[in-house]
Design a protein around this motif. Structure first.
Motif: not given
Length: 482
Positions: A173-178, A180-181
């Protein structure tokens, strides 16, 4: 739902009757309230299991009530964790995966136990499912909250497992900020009690990690694959594991697991479900790494999170094999051969189930015997005047103190929580005993009195106790030691 109901029934029938709390369970349950003093909570442990049992443990000391509560709760959690995947995988694959995982003897044995590993397994399965849904279908509110909450549960139960779970999920999920957070927030929320406790009692998280590493023998390259295989014959803890491998047949399924998982990944890819199964497989392997290659001992429960996730590709493989076996081939001879293949596959799975139930029965009997030993020693201590409030030290003092309603205080080792001089001082206020098993020598801090025979146990031989004189009487000489 039916699979969970059957597995709960098996737990209540085979594990519950005659069951008592094991060593680790007494530590977790004693933190949850009730009349028993809290046992020393060593650095590697986390509070999640204690939070889990509070609703029952704070109200009653009944082991039966606790077992029934945990069995029912684990059955519901099993259904919930696999349902997360229902939009990604066919129902027949999920039913097969649930049956494969839930009928493993470690899953059946620990389903009603106050231990963290099964909850880590179900939390890891749910977290990976929520992430897979977000990656493949978009991250809605349910996916974000579900993934964060599931990771928090795993970290709350076992921080190390939470870290190995989060590693592949954060990478994906490194390129999916929501998402990842959400995962990062879950990781921090689950670790918060452990971190606060580290600052309060250990001087910080790094110091606590160092102490936890010392207790667990340190992390480093240790090939424990063979130890894990040997432990499957019915050893809840294999430390050290330099033992004969008497029942290699109990690990046949384990040795086939990598090939079945690989076959399932191929089958899922051909069916258009490759990404979801690949994520489950990779996360399962991540969770298995520390217990196969980084510690020098084994316990089947350690790999429950990996088994939960790998059950998905294995189920894909078995469902594919079944479909191919029963597929009409156009000629009567091939149809008959297909039926025989179905029968053979069913026979293999039935034999696997029989082996799991046999091991479960053996492990449950051994566990019941051990808890009966603890209860016998505790009853003998009561007969000799060691009654609450009281203090017990020495051999297996932690679980025996719980059974006796006493505080456990060790002068050294993993549970060291008092000095020899402090123990002698405590004996001036409350009844105190030092336990010795198997005819061992008198500890230097024990009172200079003849030992009192307590019980003959199956697990540790003869138990004797050095009883300090009753509080208020003239002191008997005891050497505090260095």
């Amino acid at each position: 739902m039916a699979v969970a109901a059957v597995c709960v029934a098996v737990q209540l029938a085979l594990v519950l009757p005659g069951s008592g709390l094991g060593w680790d369970e007494t530590v977790y349950v004693s933190q949850a309230g009730g009349d028993t003093p809290a046992a020393f909570f060593s650095a590697p442990r986390a509070r999640g299991t204690s939070y889990l049992v509070v609703p029952v443990a704070a109200l009653t000391s009944s082991t039966t009530a606790l077992r029934v509560y945990l069995a029912l709760l684990s059955g519901a959690a099993l259904v919930g964790a696999f349902r997360v995947w229902r939009t990604l995988l066919p129902g027949r694959v999920l039913v097969c995966a649930g049956a494969l995982f839930a009928t493993l003897w470690p899953a059946l044995f620990y389903g009603s136990m106050a231990m963290p590993n099964l909850w880590c397994a179900l939390g890891a399965l749910a977290a990976t499912g929520w992430v897979a849904r977000a990656v493949l279908r978009g991250a809605g509110r349910a996916e974000l909250l579900g993934a964060g909450a599931a990771v928090a549960v795993v970290v709350l139960m076992r921080p190390a497992d939470g870290a190995w779970l989060a590693l592949p999920l954060l990478l994906v999920t490194a390129v999916r900020p929501r998402m990842f957070a959400a995962l990062a927030a879950g990781l921090l929320a689950g670790a918060a009690p452990w971190i606060v406790e580290a600052f309060a009692h250990y001087g910080g998280p790094l110091t606590r990690l160092e102490r936890a590493g010392e207790i667990q023998g340190g992390l480093g390259w240790n090939m424990a694959v063979d130890d894990q295989a040997k432990a499957l014959e019915g050893r809840t803890l294999c430390r050290p594991c330099a033992i004969p491998w008497r029942r290699p047949g109990t690990a046949v399924w384990w040795l086939l697991l990598p090939f079945l998982a690989a076959g399932g990944a191929v089958a899922a890819r051909r069916a258009g479900r490759g990404a979801a199964i690949l994520l489950a497989t990779g996360t399962g392997l991540s969770l298995a790494v520390p217990y196969l290659f980084l510690i020098e001992y084994a316990a089947p429960r350690f790999l429950l999170p990996a088994y939960a996730l790998l059950s998905l590709p294995v189920a894909e493989c078995l469902v594919r094999l079944y479909a191919r076996a029963r597929r009409p081939a156009g000629r009567p001879g091939r149809t008959v051969a297909g039926r025989w293949r179905v029968v053979a596959l069913a026979a293999v799975l039935a034999a696997h189930l029989v082996v799991q139930l046999q091991v479960l029965s053996r492990v449950s009997a051994s566990s019941h015997s051990t808890s009966a030993d603890f209860a016998a020693v505790a009853a003998a201590l009561h007969r000799n005047g060691i009654r609450p409030p009281c203090v017990i030290s020495g051999e297996r003092a932690v679980p025996i103190a719980y059974y006796a309603g006493c505080a456990s205080r060790q002068t050294a080792g993993h549970d060291g929580s008092i000095t020899p001089a402090g123990l002698v001082d405590a004996a001036r206020r409350v009844p105190t005993a030092v336990l010795v098993a198997g005819g061992g020598p008198r500890p230097v801090y024990a009172p200079s009195v003849p030992p009192v025979f307590l019980a003959e146990t199956r697990g540790a031989g003869t138990y004797s106790g050095y009883l300090f004189p009753p509080p208020g009487s003239l002191p008997v000489q005891a050497r505090p030691g260095p």
